[in-house]
Design an enzyme around this catalytic site. Structure first.
Site, PDB file in Angstrom:
ATOM      1  N   GLY A  74      46.149   0.880   0.063  1.00  0.00           N
ATOM      2  CA  GLY A  74      46.591   1.798   1.106  1.00  0.00           C
ATOM      3  C   GLY A  74      48.059   1.648   1.416  1.00  0.00           C
TER       4      GLY A  74
ATOM      5  N   PHE B 208      50.759   2.810   7.476  1.00  0.00           N
ATOM      6  CA  PHE B 208      51.598   1.936   8.294  1.00  0.00           C
ATOM      7  C   PHE B 208      51.296   0.464   8.032  1.00  0.00           C
ATOM      8  CE2 PHE B 208      51.807   5.841  10.885  1.00  0.00           C
ATOM      9  CZ  PHE B 208      53.182   5.941  11.030  1.00  0.00           C
TER      10      PHE B 208
ATOM     11  N   VAL C 106      40.431   4.149  -5.402  1.00  0.00           N
ATOM     12  CA  VAL C 106      39.579   2.958  -5.445  1.00  0.00           C
ATOM     13  C   VAL C 106      38.119   3.390  -5.377  1.00  0.00           C
ATOM     14  CG1 VAL C 106      38.971   0.810  -4.290  1.00  0.00           C
ATOM     15  CG2 VAL C 106      41.369   1.556  -4.355  1.00  0.00           C
TER      16      VAL C 106
ATOM     17  N   GLU D 293      48.663  17.078  21.812  1.00  0.00           N
ATOM     18  CA  GLU D 293      49.942  17.465  21.224  1.00  0.00           C
ATOM     19  C   GLU D 293      49.826  18.765  20.453  1.00  0.00           C
ATOM     20  OE1 GLU D 293      51.679  12.885  20.863  1.00  0.00           O
ATOM     21  OE2 GLU D 293      50.804  13.860  19.111  1.00  0.00           O
TER      22      GLU D 293
END
Length: 478
Positions: free
Chosen positions: A34, A37, A102, A193
């Site tokens: 991955g 972040f 994966v 948002e």
């Protein structure tokens, strides 16, 4: 989510019966699954370590997910919030980046299974993030996309803008009402948002672009099953956020349950009258109500919660496997007060940096046992949510004082802008996004409103042959 803290026992040692063999620390092969972040910050922190590092991601880019809604509402283009992983890590000679899917993870043999090969590891860090969850209704995904990828954002943007174009041409009053309605399910930060941005897209950005319709009358409905939006915030800030949304014309419906989603239809009921169903016609439906861990966790034979998150030890290792870690949205770990560490980008970044420090420490001291590891402690740096143009709410704790600043409005919005610019990857991206924001602030114009077929839905391009030159079909471009 499990009500029992998952990380109350010390990490298992390499000498315990359930543990894996001794970890190779001298020149280990570190595999990171991955490039979000958590995974990216881990890789960057290990860039000069004496080790072979392999970063595997099914995409070739790192995506700044907190700004995806601005791609979906035409403020930013996709390339401004994404950057190729190879480019970010190009100066890290010990890191190999692979674009691959994966298939499974075998913790017992320390093996990663890909579609065409297997990879062995000494350390494994699983940072595969989350996926959109429809709470047992996967069929809703066809009609209400989540907002987790560039393709999701482009699809939503296309549906919203196409609806305005179709509204301009229709003469049917009921059809016009449906085309001018946007429904967002889920009152978390993404939903809030998105709702604010959608309303202001019609209220300001496209106000003068049409002749037959009035874009300012676009109806934006935010649906939340709980009794308030932004549940992670105190009630006063939730109330402030709702008031700011309603002040710009967003219709906020709390205590409202979604019963069904069909093509351009949302069926809802109120908690107090669950048998009274209402059908809302909407050309654009966005799902932001649920997130689950990557489905691979359900195939690993490890302890997980209802959302599929791996219940990790206090050092973020997987119980019985001190060489394997789960970090970011895929991990469940408790704070000292018994609450789970939130699935937000600051937490993922801290987890990545923590595991990098742990690996460095163990390479420097080969005799250090896993049960001697420093435990992970999440530092809550606060939370924010923006609500359209110049509106936001923020909650920022002041370290060491016990004081938490809570504020809203314009100054919270400025704080939100600065924080997101700071975490955006790449100097060029920071400058471009800042220019876009400044331009949008003073002009109320947004330039990323071109309709393309590159929305992930398999739209068939025109088969007309150009008279000169050669044009690549839109759905074959990057």
């Amino acid at each position: 989510m499990s009500s029992t803290p998952a990380a109350t026992t010390p990490p298992e040692t390499a000498s315990s019966p359930a543990a894996s063999p001794v970890i190779n620390r001298s020149n280990p092969h570190i595999v990171i699954l991955g490039g979000g972040f958590a995974g990216l910050n881990l890789a960057k922190s290990l860039g000069d370590l004496k080790a072979r590092i392999t970063l595997i991601d099914r995409q070739n880019h790192h995506l700044f997910q907190p700004l995806l809604y601005q791609v979906a509402t035409a403020t930013l283009s996709a390339v401004e919030i994404a950057k190729p992983l190879r480019s970010i890590l190009s100066q890290k000679e010990n890191i190999l980046t692979e674009m691959a899917e994966v298939q499974s993870v075998d913790l017992a043999s320390r093996t990663i299974i890909l579609a065409d090969r297997t990879i062995n590891y000494d350390y494994l860090i699983i940072a595969l993030g989350g996926v959109t969850s429809y709470f047992g209704h996967p069929e809703w995904a066809e009609h209400a996309p989540g907002l987790k990828s560039v393709n999701d954002a482009l699809r939503i943007r296309r549906e919203i803008i196409v609806a305005f174009e179709q509204a301009e041409m229709t003469t049917d009053a009921d059809e016009l009402k449906k085309l001018m309605t946007i429904v967002i399910v889920g009152g978390g930060p993404t939903g809030v948002e998105m709702a604010g941005a959608c309303k202001e897209l019609g209220r300001y950005v496209m106000k003068h672009d049409f002749r037959r319709i009035d874009p300012t009358k676009v109806r934006v409905i935010l649906i939340e099953a709980a009794d308030r939006i932004l549940l992670h915030l105190p009630r006063d800030l939730s109330a402030s956020a709702q008031a700011q949304l309603e002040s710009i014309g967003v219709e906020v419906r709390v205590n409202t349950m979604v019963k069904d989603i069909k093509d351009q239809k949302v069926v809802v009921s109120h908690k107090e009258k669950p048998d009274e169903l209402e059908t809302i016609g909407a050309a654009s439906i966005v799902w932001s109500a649920g997130v689950a861990a990557n489905p691979i966790t359900r195939t690993m034979g490890v302890d997980i919660d209802r959302a599929g998150r791996i219940k990790v030890n206090p050092d973020l290792s997987i119980p019985g496997h001190p060489e394997a870690f789960a970090i970011g949205d895929i991990a469940l770990i408790m704070n000292k007060d018994g609450t789970p560490v939130p699935g937000v980008s600051p937490a993922a970044i801290q987890m990545g940096q923590y595991v990098a420090k742990l690996i460095r420490t163990e390479q420097a001291d080969p005799e250090l046992r896993p049960d001697q590891r420093e435990l992970f402690a999440y530092w809550d740096k606060g939370t924010m949510a923006t609500i359209g143009h110049s509106h936001a709410v923020a909650m920022i704790p002041i370290p060491g004082t016990g004081i938490t600043l809570k504020y809203g409005g314009f100054f919270a919005w400025i704080s939100w802008l600065l924080v997101h610019l700071m975490f955006l990857v790449g100097f060029t991206n920071k400058v471009t996004v800042m220019i876009r924001w400044v331009w949008a602030f003073f002009t109320r114009r947004q330039g990323a409103r071109v309709i393309t077929a590159s929305d992930g839905r398999g739209v068939t391009p025109s088969t007309t042959t150009p008279s000169t030159g050669s044009i690549t079909p839109a759905n074959q471009r990057n």
